[in-house]
Write an enzyme that holds these catalytic residues in place. Structure first.
Site, short mmCIF file in Angstrom:
data_model
loop_
_atom_site.label_atom_id
_atom_site.label_comp_id
_atom_site.label_asym_id
_atom_site.label_seq_id
_atom_site.Cartn_x
_atom_site.Cartn_y
_atom_site.Cartn_z
N CYS A 115 -4.54 2.57 -3.71
CA CYS A 115 -3.45 2.98 -3.22
C CYS A 115 -2.28 1.85 -3.51
CB CYS A 115 -3.54 3.31 -1.61
SG CYS A 115 -5.02 4.84 -1.34
N GLN A 141 -4.65 -5.30 6.65
CA GLN A 141 -5.67 -6.14 5.93
C GLN A 141 -5.96 -7.51 6.67
OE1 GLN A 141 -7.94 -5.20 3.91
NE2 GLN A 141 -7.45 -3.32 3.44
N LYS A 155 -10.42 -1.19 10.23
CA LYS A 155 -10.45 -2.10 9.25
C LYS A 155 -10.84 -3.74 10.17
CE LYS A 155 -7.31 -0.26 5.93
NZ LYS A 155 -7.99 0.26 4.79
N ASP A 203 2.87 -5.08 7.98
CA ASP A 203 1.91 -3.98 7.78
C ASP A 203 0.48 -4.97 7.72
OD1 ASP A 203 -0.39 -2.72 6.90
OD2 ASP A 203 0.42 -1.88 5.02
N HIS A 238 0.84 -1.05 -0.02
CA HIS A 238 0.01 -0.07 0.13
C HIS A 238 0.74 1.33 -0.08
CE1 HIS A 238 -2.69 2.99 1.92
NE2 HIS A 238 -3.66 2.03 1.40
#
Ligand code: PLP
Lengths: 422, 157
Positions: free
Chosen positions: A379, A218, A241, A215, A138
């Protein structure tokens, strides 16, 4: 709805076993009509919807708990501080960190990554050093590293991927060298759905003493996270999220590495003592929490975490695996539809393109059918470039989605084809 | 006609499939790029201006059906027009697609461009329809003939 807390908790317990009908009842927004049709919300990778528990917690906080934290001696300040720190404990358990002080509250994954790029990167990177990211990051895990690399004259290197959207691990192994000073990779790709072998990535980096940031933006809504099993040095995610409010998230960092880092921002709460000559910094995690944060958001994050834990990740993973397989089969069977991102290990994302129809047009037509998807580059412009496409249409899942909703998506796509004679 | 069929009416789909003036102009008097970073729509507009008239207009690039059809119709509409005529067409078109003319605007004088009036019902798509127009408009009024400008249709439209 007005009950005391313990009665409400009991309700919650009864309500939340994995029963899709009941789960959907917990999310009031799912009952919205869009253009006269029932909402089919398939934009969960952008943000997830919030259960009543989280919405109620926000109300409750401002109704009867609001005060600034760590500051007052008065009753409300103690209540607010207690709730805030209780949420830290929940986040700690959620990612299975060793200690509460390894959890830093931030605005979201973006701020978490910037904090590390700034606090670690600017302190420890030097000219000629290398930072490794992947081809499916991202923008929020590209730009902060680009900025710090430009400043330090360090080099940003990128792990390539194959046509399925899987990282080329051999290339990664070759890339690692004594010059490598940091690795920052996405656990689940937001535009492709790929689940990356982050544990292997971390192991190889650690063999050279290189710290790794994961990261997890998600990942958190789809799978159980165990930062100690992964052995990552940092783990970043956003509350919104994972069914919590926007504007709050967390950074996990190993205490020994956080201790060595510089603060990200200066201000109140992050200090031990201030004189005009010199400031000494507060202990972890407060060293990284300058200023008044999103206290209600943090409390809401704690409640959201309680909620998903009660639903149960085992159940969620099993249910979503089935849902994703169903959606994959359904979309693959439609003439003129091509899935983008076909990795063996995937979670939550169905990105696709259609012959002769731009994703933007797909999005508008589906919206008229009440179906919310995202269209664009998500993104991740380098991912689009890698696949030679300007954009994709992306349906992304949460555990409150159903096969019936995916059927509706299928019918929506049929409508797109009808309108475009495609 | 439902809003969606109004938006994607035959004429627009036809221009999307077979865009007019979809070519480059070598050594064009004016060249400008229109880019919408949000959705990736990206066009280059070429203009030849002679004696205050648009002698030739063309475009290249990729994007959604609305942006492409709009660029196609625009190049057809402005060819042969004076700079002043283009200006008033721009103003009228802009007012129609942004809904400033009300729900059932009189689009008689817009000719086939009137087919894009349905965009006003789709706020998220207005910038698609106006992308090529903003690009064209900015370069046409540029004082110095700088060879390339990048124009982004603003997102608040
Ligand atoms: C993989 C990934 N990383 C980081 C982010 C940034 O999250 P936020 O905008 O909440 O900071 C996102 C959000 O889309 C994401 O999908």
């Amino acid at each position: 709805m007005k009950k005391n807390d313990s009665a409400m908790m009991m309700d919650v317990d009864k309500r939340v076993r994995f029963d899709i009908e009941r789960i959907r009842e917990d999310f009031p927004i799912l009952h919205t009509l869009v253009h006269g049709k029932p909402l089919v919300y398939l934009d969960n990778a952008a943000t997830t919807q919030k259960p009543l528990h989280v919405i109620d917690a926000d109300q409750r906080y401002y109704h009867s708990q609001n005060a600034n934290i760590h500051r007052g001696v008065h009753y409300l300040s103690e209540v607010a501080t207690f709730e805030y720190e209780k949420a830290r404990g929940k986040v700690k358990n959620f990612v299975n960190a060793a200690d509460n002080h390894e959890i830093i509250f931030v605005r979201g994954a973006t701020e978490a990554i910037n904090l590390v790029a700034h606090g670690y990167g600017r302190k420890f990177l030097a000219e000629g050093d290398e930072v490794i990211i992947s081809a499916m990051e991202h923008h929020s895990n590209i730009v902060p590293w680009q900025m710090v690399c430009a400043e330090k004259k360090a080099v940003l290197r990128v792990i390539p991927m194959n046509d399925e959207g899987e990282l080329l691990m051999d290339e990664y192994e070759k890339m690692l060298s004594p010059k490598t000073k940091f690795v920052s990779v996405v656990m689940v790709s937001n535009s492709l759905g790929t689940v990356n072998p982050v544990k292997d990535i971390i192991k190889s980096a650690h063999a050279l003493g290189v710290p790794v940031l994961v990261d997890g933006a998600q990942a958190v809504s789809h799978m159980k996270i165990d930062v100690r099993d992964l052995d990552c040095d940092f783990f970043a995610f956003s509350g919104h999220k994972v069914f919590a409010p926007t504007g709050v998230g967390a950074l996990y960092g190993k205490a020994e590495i956080l201790d060595r880092m510089d603060p990200y921002q200066g201000g109140g709460d992050m200090i031990e003592s201030v004189t005009f000559e010199k400031t000494t910094y507060n202990a972890l995690p407060y060293k990284f929490e300058a200023g008044t944060g999103n206290i209600a958001g943090v409390v809401g994050l704690g409640v959201a975490i309680d909620y998903v834990r009660r639903v149960g990740f085992e159940e969620v993973e099993e249910y979503e695996r089935e849902l994703l397989a169903y959606g994959t089969t359904l979309l693959s069977a439609i003439d003129g539809v091509r899935l983008v991102g076909t990795a063996r290990e995937k979670a939550g994302v169905l990105s696709f393109v259609m012959e002769h129809v731009h994703p933007h047009d797909i999005g508008t037509i589906l919206d008229q059918e009440g179906i919310a998807i995202r269209t664009g580059h998500h993104c991740t412009q380098p991912v689009m470039k890698r696949f030679g496409i300007p954009a994709t249409a992306r349906a992304s899942l949460a555990f409150y989605n159903t096969k019936e909703e995916l059927d509706a998506l299928g019918r929506g796509i049929a409508k797109v084809k009808e309108i475009f004679h495609a | 006609m439902s809003a969606i069929n109004e938006l994607y009416q035959q004429l627009i789909l036809e221009h999307n499939k077979s865009p007019r003036n979809f070519r480059t102009i070598e050594h064009a008097d004016k060249t400008v790029e229109g880019y919408n970073p949000l959705c990736g729509d990206h066009y280059t507009i070429y203009l030849n201006v002679k004696d205050n008239r648009i002698a030739d207009a063309s475009f290249q690039g990729a994007g959604c059906a609305i942006s492409k059809a709009s660029a196609s119709m625009m190049t057809s509409a402005i060819k042969g027009a004076t700079v002043e005529e283009v200006e008033s067409l721009f103003q009228k078109f802009h007012a129609v697609v942004t809904g400033k003319m009300g729900p059932d605007p009189d689009v008689e004088d817009l000719g086939s461009l009137g087919a894009l009036a349905g965009v006003a019902e789709f706020p998220a798509r207005i910038k698609c329809a106006s992308l090529a127009w903003h690009a064209m408009h900015s370069v046409l009024h540029e004082m110095n003939d700088s060879p390339k400008t990048i124009v982004t249709s603003d997102t608040t439209e």
